[in-house]
Design a protein around this motif. Structure first.
Motif, PDB file in Angstrom:
ATOM      1  N   VAL A  50       0.832  -1.202   0.000  1.00 17.62           N
ATOM      2  CA  VAL A  50       0.000   0.000   0.000  1.00 17.62           C
ATOM      3  C   VAL A  50       0.871   1.259   0.000  1.00 17.62           C
ATOM      4  CG1 VAL A  50      -1.690   1.340   1.318  1.00 17.62           C
ATOM      5  CG2 VAL A  50      -1.950  -1.142   1.115  1.00 17.62           C
ATOM      6  N   LEU A  51       1.918   1.276   0.837  1.00 16.26           N
ATOM      7  CA  LEU A  51       2.831   2.430   0.903  1.00 16.26           C
ATOM      8  C   LEU A  51       3.502   2.671  -0.448  1.00 16.26           C
ATOM      9  CD1 LEU A  51       4.508   1.774   4.385  1.00 16.26           C
ATOM     10  CD2 LEU A  51       3.002   3.694   3.822  1.00 16.26           C
ATOM     11  N   GLU A  52       3.827   1.571  -1.139  1.00 15.59           N
ATOM     12  CA  GLU A  52       4.447   1.716  -2.457  1.00 15.59           C
ATOM     13  C   GLU A  52       3.446   2.258  -3.472  1.00 15.59           C
ATOM     14  OE1 GLU A  52       7.200  -0.816  -5.632  1.00 15.59           O
ATOM     15  OE2 GLU A  52       6.249  -1.851  -3.937  1.00 15.59           O
ATOM     16  N   ALA A  53       2.236   1.746  -3.420  1.00 16.32           N
ATOM     17  CA  ALA A  53       1.213   2.216  -4.350  1.00 16.32           C
ATOM     18  C   ALA A  53       0.894   3.689  -4.144  1.00 16.32           C
ATOM     19  CB  ALA A  53      -0.060   1.378  -4.172  1.00 16.32           C
ATOM     20  N   GLU A  54       1.009   4.151  -2.909  1.00 11.31           N
ATOM     21  CA  GLU A  54       0.724   5.559  -2.597  1.00 11.31           C
ATOM     22  C   GLU A  54       1.942   6.458  -2.766  1.00 11.31           C
ATOM     23  OE1 GLU A  54      -0.940   5.454   1.322  1.00 11.31           O
ATOM     24  OE2 GLU A  54      -2.908   4.765   0.616  1.00 11.31           O
ATOM     25  N   GLY A  55       3.087   5.871  -3.161  1.00  8.91           N
ATOM     26  CA  GLY A  55       4.263   6.675  -3.479  1.00  8.91           C
ATOM     27  C   GLY A  55       5.172   7.022  -2.312  1.00  8.91           C
ATOM     28  N   TYR A  56       5.003   6.341  -1.176  1.00  2.75           N
ATOM     29  CA  TYR A  56       5.836   6.641  -0.003  1.00  2.75           C
ATOM     30  C   TYR A  56       7.143   5.854   0.009  1.00  2.75           C
ATOM     31  CZ  TYR A  56       1.737   9.013   1.869  1.00  2.75           C
ATOM     32  OH  TYR A  56       0.676   9.865   2.046  1.00  2.75           O
ATOM     33  N   ILE A  57       7.145   4.700  -0.635  1.00  3.42           N
ATOM     34  CA  ILE A  57       8.358   3.888  -0.761  1.00  3.42           C
ATOM     35  C   ILE A  57       8.446   3.400  -2.205  1.00  3.42           C
ATOM     36  CG2 ILE A  57       8.415   3.163   1.659  1.00  3.42           C
ATOM     37  CD1 ILE A  57       7.143   0.509   0.837  1.00  3.42           C
ATOM     38  N   ALA A  58       9.629   2.938  -2.579  1.00  2.00           N
ATOM     39  CA  ALA A  58       9.832   2.472  -3.955  1.00  2.00           C
ATOM     40  C   ALA A  58      10.788   1.291  -3.944  1.00  2.00           C
ATOM     41  CB  ALA A  58      10.387   3.594  -4.827  1.00  2.00           C
ATOM     42  N   GLN A  59      10.751   0.527  -5.003  1.00  2.57           N
ATOM     43  CA  GLN A  59      11.640  -0.615  -5.169  1.00  2.57           C
ATOM     44  C   GLN A  59      12.691  -0.261  -6.216  1.00  2.57           C
ATOM     45  OE1 GLN A  59       9.807  -4.192  -6.758  1.00  2.57           O
ATOM     46  NE2 GLN A  59      11.186  -5.507  -5.552  1.00  2.57           N
ATOM     47  N   PRO A  60      13.929  -0.009  -5.779  1.00  2.94           N
ATOM     48  CA  PRO A  60      14.952   0.439  -6.739  1.00  2.94           C
ATOM     49  C   PRO A  60      15.332  -0.620  -7.765  1.00  2.94           C
ATOM     50  CG  PRO A  60      15.925   0.014  -4.583  1.00  2.94           C
ATOM     51  CD  PRO A  60      14.436  -0.096  -4.405  1.00  2.94           C
ATOM     52  N   HIS A  61      15.252  -1.907  -7.383  1.00  2.00           N
ATOM     53  CA  HIS A  61      15.615  -2.978  -8.307  1.00  2.00           C
ATOM     54  C   HIS A  61      14.639  -4.136  -8.119  1.00  2.00           C
ATOM     55  CE1 HIS A  61      19.335  -0.780  -8.873  1.00  2.00           C
ATOM     56  NE2 HIS A  61      19.561  -0.854  -7.572  1.00  2.00           N
ATOM     57  N   THR A  62      14.464  -4.909  -9.161  1.00  2.00           N
ATOM     58  CA  THR A  62      13.612  -6.086  -9.080  1.00  2.00           C
ATOM     59  C   THR A  62      14.132  -7.029  -7.997  1.00  2.00           C
ATOM     60  OG1 THR A  62      13.171  -5.909 -11.435  1.00  2.00           O
ATOM     61  CG2 THR A  62      12.612  -8.004 -10.380  1.00  2.00           C
ATOM     62  N   SER A  63      13.209  -7.558  -7.202  1.00  4.12           N
ATOM     63  CA  SER A  63      13.519  -8.514  -6.124  1.00  4.12           C
ATOM     64  C   SER A  63      14.255  -7.876  -4.951  1.00  4.12           C
ATOM     65  CB  SER A  63      14.355  -9.703  -6.649  1.00  4.12           C
ATOM     66  OG  SER A  63      13.644 -10.375  -7.673  1.00  4.12           O
ATOM     67  N   SER A  64      14.404  -6.559  -4.952  1.00  7.04           N
ATOM     68  CA  SER A  64      15.066  -5.910  -3.808  1.00  7.04           C
ATOM     69  C   SER A  64      14.010  -5.448  -2.818  1.00  7.04           C
ATOM     70  CB  SER A  64      15.888  -4.715  -4.279  1.00  7.04           C
ATOM     71  OG  SER A  64      15.031  -3.650  -4.669  1.00  7.04           O
ATOM     72  N   GLY A  65      14.473  -4.953  -1.683  1.00  9.34           N
ATOM     73  CA  GLY A  65      13.562  -4.378  -0.707  1.00  9.34           C
ATOM     74  C   GLY A  65      13.103  -2.999  -1.150  1.00  9.34           C
ATOM     75  N   ARG A  66      12.621  -2.219  -0.202  1.00  5.52           N
ATOM     76  CA  ARG A  66      12.072  -0.902  -0.523  1.00  5.52           C
ATOM     77  C   ARG A  66      12.907   0.201   0.132  1.00  5.52           C
ATOM     78  NH1 ARG A  66       9.931  -4.612  -2.670  1.00  5.52           N
ATOM     79  NH2 ARG A  66       7.735  -4.793  -3.321  1.00  5.52           N
ATOM     80  N   VAL A  67      12.846   1.371  -0.502  1.00  3.51           N
ATOM     81  CA  VAL A  67      13.524   2.546   0.040  1.00  3.51           C
ATOM     82  C   VAL A  67      12.503   3.683   0.124  1.00  3.51           C
ATOM     83  CG1 VAL A  67      15.759   1.874  -0.919  1.00  3.51           C
ATOM     84  CG2 VAL A  67      14.255   3.401  -2.219  1.00  3.51           C
ATOM     85  N   PRO A  68      12.700   4.648   1.017  1.00  2.00           N
ATOM     86  CA  PRO A  68      11.766   5.772   1.107  1.00  2.00           C
ATOM     87  C   PRO A  68      11.896   6.683  -0.114  1.00  2.00           C
ATOM     88  CG  PRO A  68      13.138   5.578   3.087  1.00  2.00           C
ATOM     89  CD  PRO A  68      13.750   4.714   2.040  1.00  2.00           C
ATOM     90  N   THR A  69      10.796   7.273  -0.523  1.00  2.00           N
ATOM     91  CA  THR A  69      10.806   8.308  -1.559  1.00  2.00           C
ATOM     92  C   THR A  69      10.797   9.672  -0.873  1.00  2.00           C
ATOM     93  OG1 THR A  69       8.398   8.420  -1.621  1.00  2.00           O
ATOM     94  CG2 THR A  69       9.470   6.823  -3.089  1.00  2.00           C
ATOM     95  N   ASP A  70      10.924  10.731  -1.679  1.00  2.75           N
ATOM     96  CA  ASP A  70      10.818  12.079  -1.104  1.00  2.75           C
ATOM     97  C   ASP A  70       9.483  12.254  -0.380  1.00  2.75           C
ATOM     98  OD1 ASP A  70      13.232  12.544  -2.276  1.00  2.75           O
ATOM     99  OD2 ASP A  70      12.536  14.072  -3.694  1.00  2.75           O
ATOM    100  N   LYS A  71       8.434  11.697  -0.945  1.00  2.44           N
ATOM    101  CA  LYS A  71       7.114  11.789  -0.311  1.00  2.44           C
ATOM    102  C   LYS A  71       7.108  11.047   1.023  1.00  2.44           C
ATOM    103  CE  LYS A  71       2.186  10.833  -1.178  1.00  2.44           C
ATOM    104  NZ  LYS A  71       1.201  10.265  -2.142  1.00  2.44           N
ATOM    105  N   GLY A  72       7.789   9.910   1.069  1.00  2.00           N
ATOM    106  CA  GLY A  72       7.881   9.162   2.315  1.00  2.00           C
ATOM    107  C   GLY A  72       8.660   9.911   3.378  1.00  2.00           C
TER     108      GLY A  72
END
Length: 344
Positions: A50-72
């Protein structure tokens, strides 16, 4: 905010905290192991989706974890309810460093050095803005028979020195007349009013010293008009090297950040968005409105004395920043700079 929203924010906060510490994308398994979130791994995965869909986190590479975005980062910063207090040792260290400074230049140099050490980012402080200051003292000194030194001292401790070349020799009595006329007219005047006071002295000058008064007045007016140069002190630019990997090539790399720092007008505009001593402003990534700083954040606040804002102080670093500690350090240094200058 609903309990579900609160839980998702806890997940976001954990991702921000871990990413700041590790610089590695964060997976759901690591979050469950490191943080007492009180929910299952499946729930954490759903919340991350949900956080990714709302733009708060992103997946920098396939199969990797998530990182915060500027919005996050922005949501995380906005939810910091109060500035984290510094320890007694940190406060004593700041005071001891600044209290032993000898003049305004020394206060500002020590401040940026200290702030850069506390935050491990680039620190910047603005010289007290002349237009907010008042004239505390004006001295006129004869260096030679046809050359004067003007020294303007403001209530913020700023000292401006200017040379005046005269068209004829000047007597000791004439030096005293010039000093008395201009010092009397300028004492206690705000810099915004001082130019008019100087012009009035020039307009009413006795004919026998009119040439001397006009020469001094011309230099004083130029001195009292706000200038853009030499208004900033930077420290800790070497800290950018430690964060080089945070400034990706698609954001312009570290060279873009260095280029922005070289343009004092850019930095002054960033600091100008801070106008209160009781509020810390955080500009994240694109919020800086500068293409060269899309991968950077600026944390700043104003400093002042006796209710008057004198200038701004802050740090610039990557968006992957320890915001609570950085905000606390910037607020503390600004507070003590204001106190030190207010006592002088």
């Amino acid at each position: 905010m609903t309990s579900t929203d609160e839980r998702r924010f806890d997940v976001l906060r954990a991702i921000v905290t871990d990413y700041v510490n590790t610089q590695e994308p964060i997976g759901s398994k690591a979050l469950v192991e490191r943080h007492q979130l009180g929910v299952s791994s499946a729930t954490v995965r759903n919340d991350m989706a949900v956080l990714e869909a709302e733009g708060y986190i992103a997946q920098p590479h396939t199969s990797s974890g998530r990182v915060p975005t500027d919005k996050g980062y922005r949501l995380f910063v906005d939810r910091i309810s109060e500035i984290k207090p510094l320890s007694q040792a940190e406060r004593r260290a700041i005071l001891s460093v600044l209290d032993s400074s000898v003049d305004l230049d020394d206060v500002l140099r020590r401040s940026v050095k200290l702030l850069a050490e506390l935050t491990r980012h680039v620190a910047v402080i603005q010289y007290p803005v002349l237009s907010t200051a008042t004239v505390r003292h004006l001295e006129v000194v004869a260096l030679t028979s046809a050359r004067l030194l003007l020294v303007v001292i403001t209530d913020s401790g700023r000292v401006e020195q200017r040379m005046v070349a005269l068209s004829r020799d000047i007597t000791d009595d004439e030096v005293v007349l010039l000093r008395d006329a201009f010092a009397g007219a300028l004492h206690g005047k705000r810099l915004t009013e001082a130019s008019a006071a100087v012009a009035e002295v020039a307009n009413s000058a006795p004919r026998d010293i009119a040439d001397l008064v006009i020469a001094v007045a011309a230099v004083l007016v130029e001195t009292l008009v706000e200038r853009e140069e030499d208004r900033l002190v930077l420290g800790g630019t070497s800290n950018l090297a430690r964060a080089a990997s945070d400034f990706s090539a698609d954001l312009g790399g570290m060279d873009a950040v260095l280029e922005a720092l070289e343009e004092q007008v850019v930095v002054l505009k960033l600091l100008a968005r801070t106008s209160r001593t009781d509020r810390v402003t955080v500009q994240i990534g694109r919020e800086t409105r500068n293409d060269n700083l899309r991968g950077a954040s600026v944390v700043s606040t104003a400093y002042g004395a006796s209710g008057t804002v004198l200038g701004s102080v802050g740090v610039l670093g990557p968006t992957r920043m320890d915001y609570p500690n950085t905000i606390a350090s910037v607020a503390a240094v600004a507070k003590y700079v204001g106190e030190v200058l207010g006592e002088r």
